[in-house]
Design a protein around this motif. Sequence first.
Motif, short mmCIF file in Angstrom:
data_model
loop_
_atom_site.label_atom_id
_atom_site.label_comp_id
_atom_site.label_asym_id
_atom_site.label_seq_id
_atom_site.Cartn_x
_atom_site.Cartn_y
_atom_site.Cartn_z
N SER A 150 30.63 29.16 55.66
CA SER A 150 31.58 30.21 56.05
C SER A 150 31.56 31.37 55.06
CB SER A 150 32.99 29.64 56.15
OG SER A 150 33.47 29.19 54.89
N VAL A 151 31.16 31.11 53.81
CA VAL A 151 31.10 32.20 52.83
C VAL A 151 30.03 33.21 53.24
CG1 VAL A 151 31.96 30.74 50.96
CG2 VAL A 151 29.50 30.99 51.27
N CYS A 152 28.96 32.74 53.88
CA CYS A 152 27.92 33.65 54.35
C CYS A 152 28.45 34.54 55.47
CB CYS A 152 26.71 32.87 54.85
SG CYS A 152 25.98 31.76 53.64
N VAL A 153 29.27 33.97 56.34
CA VAL A 153 29.87 34.75 57.42
C VAL A 153 30.80 35.81 56.84
CG1 VAL A 153 31.31 34.65 59.49
CG2 VAL A 153 29.69 32.80 59.00
N ILE A 154 31.57 35.45 55.81
CA ILE A 154 32.44 36.42 55.14
C ILE A 154 31.59 37.56 54.56
CG2 ILE A 154 34.03 36.79 53.22
CD1 ILE A 154 34.99 33.91 53.64
N GLY A 155 30.47 37.19 53.94
CA GLY A 155 29.57 38.20 53.38
C GLY A 155 29.06 39.15 54.44
N ALA A 156 28.69 38.62 55.60
CA ALA A 156 28.22 39.46 56.69
C ALA A 156 29.31 40.42 57.15
CB ALA A 156 27.74 38.60 57.86
N ALA A 157 30.54 39.93 57.24
CA ALA A 157 31.66 40.77 57.67
C ALA A 157 31.93 41.88 56.67
CB ALA A 157 32.90 39.91 57.86
N LEU A 158 31.86 41.58 55.37
CA LEU A 158 32.09 42.60 54.34
C LEU A 158 31.03 43.70 54.41
CD1 LEU A 158 32.96 40.22 51.38
CD2 LEU A 158 34.52 41.84 52.44
#
Length: 399
Positions: free
Chosen positions: A374-382
Motif C-alpha cells: 500500500s505504501v507504493c500506492v500512496i507513492g503513486a498518488a503523491l
Amino acid sequence: MVDTDTARSRTSRSERLPIGVYLLGFSLFAMGSAEFLLAGVLPAIAADLDTTLSSAGLLITAFALGVVLGGPPLAVLGLHWPRRTALVITQSVFAASIVIGLFGNYPVLLLTRVISGIAYAGFFAVASVTAISLVTPDLNARASGVVVSGLSVAMVAGGPAGTLLSHFTEWRGGFWAVVALTVAGIIGCRLGLPAVDSNTNPTTGPSVARELATMRKPILWGIYAITILTTAAYMITFNYLAAMLADITAVPEVWIPAILALFGVGAFVGLSIGGRISDQRPHLALLTGAPAIVVLSVVMTIAIRQVWAVVPTVFLIGIAAFVLNPAVYGRVFAIAADAPTLAGATTVSAFQLGISITPVLAAASLTQGATLTSVCVIGAALAATAIPLILLDRAQQVR
C-alpha cells in the motif's frame, strides 16, 4: 576548418564544470553518509546507550527536524558571510557536533543530531548557491545536479560502507570515518573555492529584505509543493523496500543491500540525465520523472512478488526520482535569481520534509491493516498530485 575546431574547443571548455563544483559534491557525500549510516546502526546504538529501539529512532527524526527548521534561519544569518567561509563553518560545526555526540550519552547524542542537521542544511543551501555562482546560467541545473549527486553516492556507497565499518569497530567507527571525510571536504573547499564570491550583485550585495521578498512569490511555493510531493512519492517506497523484499519477495537477507544500492545507482543516472536537460527544459524533466514514478510505483506492487521483476523496477524508480532534482533546483534559482540563498535553503528543507512525512503516511495505511505494498500506492498518488502543479508552473512560466 580551424575556426570550426576553435569554436568546438571553446564550447567544450565552456561545458566543463570547475573543480569547485565537484569538491562541493564530495563534501555533501561526506556529510550525507552520516544520514544514511544511522539507520544501519540503530540497534547497536540502542544497546550501547541502554535505550529502546524506538527512542534510538528519534535520532533520525532529530536530524530531520534540524534540517527542516534550522536551514532557512541559518542561511539568513550567514547571508553576509563570504560563501567559502559559510561552507567551512557549517562543515566544521557538523563535524564537531558528531564528535561531541560520540562521547556523550543519549540526550547529548540527540541534541547533537539536531545541531548537525542544522549545519547540514546550511551547507547544502550555500553549496547549491556556490555551485551556480561558479558556472554560467546555462549550466545551473547541471552544476546543482553534480552537487546533489554527492547524496546518491552517499546512498550507494557512503552509508553501506559506514555501516559495514561500524560492525567491525562498534557503531562509532562509521561516524569517525564521516568526520575524517568532512575534514577532507573542509580542506578541499578552503583550497579549491574562490575567497571572493562571484555572480553576486556588486551594487546592493546580499540583502535579507530582498531574500524575504523573493520568498513571497507564490510560484516559488508551488515548486516547494512539487518538491515535497515528489520526494515523499519515491521515498515512501524506498523506505519500506527492504521490508517488502524480505516479507513478500523472500530475498535472502544478504542480497537486500545490493538491491537497495540499485536505487542509488539509478539515482546517479537520473541526476546525470536531469542535469543535462533541466537547464533548457526543466518541465520536460519534471513531466518525465513524476509520471514515471506514478507508473513504476504501481508496477512495484506487482513486481515485488518476483525478484527478476523487482530488480529493474528499483533501478528505474531511482532514475525517475532523481531526474526531478536538478529541474527543481533549476526552477528555484530561475525564480529566485537575485536572492537565491534563502530560497535554496528552503528547497533543502522541502526535500527533507518530503522524506520526514513518509513514516506518518505509511503508518496511516499500515495501522489500518493494509498490506506493505500500500505504501507504493500512496507513492503513486503523491506523484500524481504533483503533476497538475507542474503543469501550472509551466503555464505560469510561459505567461
